[in-house]
Design a protein around this motif. Structure first.
Motif, PDB file in Angstrom:
ATOM      1  N   ARG A  26      43.442  38.227  42.624  1.00  0.00           N
ATOM      2  CA  ARG A  26      43.335  36.849  42.159  1.00  0.00           C
ATOM      3  C   ARG A  26      42.321  36.132  43.046  1.00  0.00           C
ATOM      4  O   ARG A  26      42.430  36.143  44.264  1.00  0.00           O
ATOM      5  N   ALA A  28      39.865  32.370  43.301  1.00  0.00           N
ATOM      6  CA  ALA A  28      40.180  30.945  43.287  1.00  0.00           C
ATOM      7  C   ALA A  28      40.792  30.531  41.951  1.00  0.00           C
ATOM      8  O   ALA A  28      41.867  29.952  41.904  1.00  0.00           O
ATOM      9  N   ASP A  29      40.113  30.849  40.863  1.00  0.00           N
ATOM     10  CA  ASP A  29      40.599  30.466  39.537  1.00  0.00           C
ATOM     11  C   ASP A  29      40.681  31.645  38.574  1.00  0.00           C
ATOM     12  O   ASP A  29      40.995  31.448  37.395  1.00  0.00           O
ATOM     13  N   ASP A  30      40.378  32.828  39.038  1.00  0.00           N
ATOM     14  CA  ASP A  30      40.303  33.984  38.158  1.00  0.00           C
ATOM     15  C   ASP A  30      41.229  35.102  38.623  1.00  0.00           C
ATOM     16  O   ASP A  30      41.498  35.247  39.818  1.00  0.00           O
ATOM     17  N   LYS A  47      38.886  40.947  33.198  1.00  0.00           N
ATOM     18  CA  LYS A  47      39.278  39.585  33.536  1.00  0.00           C
ATOM     19  C   LYS A  47      40.547  39.285  32.750  1.00  0.00           C
ATOM     20  O   LYS A  47      40.588  39.458  31.534  1.00  0.00           O
ATOM     21  N   LYS A  49      43.517  36.815  31.437  1.00  0.00           N
ATOM     22  CA  LYS A  49      43.698  35.413  31.054  1.00  0.00           C
ATOM     23  C   LYS A  49      45.176  35.087  30.869  1.00  0.00           C
ATOM     24  O   LYS A  49      45.992  35.976  30.621  1.00  0.00           O
TER      25      LYS A  49
END
Length: 89
Positions: A26, A28-30, A47, A49
């Protein structure tokens, strides 16, 4: 399974399943799932989601450099040529 795949499974977070190994990271935001396939000696980045139900393969150019460096380091520690991380499919 050969010894290098077993050694990769000993790296932090990696899990071996048959002739492949997988790790989740993981940022920062992904959230990424990374898979190494021993028979074809390749690395695939996914990736992830939402809550993890959807994952799409992504090109290496979209993966943060520090994450790619970490994967290459893990491969090296397992005795796998880190250049396979950059191998085109």
């Amino acid at each position: 399974m050969d010894d290098t795949l077993s050694a990769l499974g000993e790296q932090d977070g990696w899990k071996v399943d048959g002739f492949a190994a997988r790790v989740h990271y993981r940022g920062a935001d992904d959230f990424y799932s990374i898979e190494y396939y021993q028979p074809s000696e390749c690395v695939i980045y996914w990736k992830v989601k939402g809550d993890g139900d959807v994952a799409v393969p992504v090109g290496r150019g979209t993966v943060p450099g520090p994450l790619r460096d970490r994967v290459r380091m893990d491969l090296t520690e397992a005795g796998i040529d880190p250049d396979v991380e950059d191998r085109k499919l």
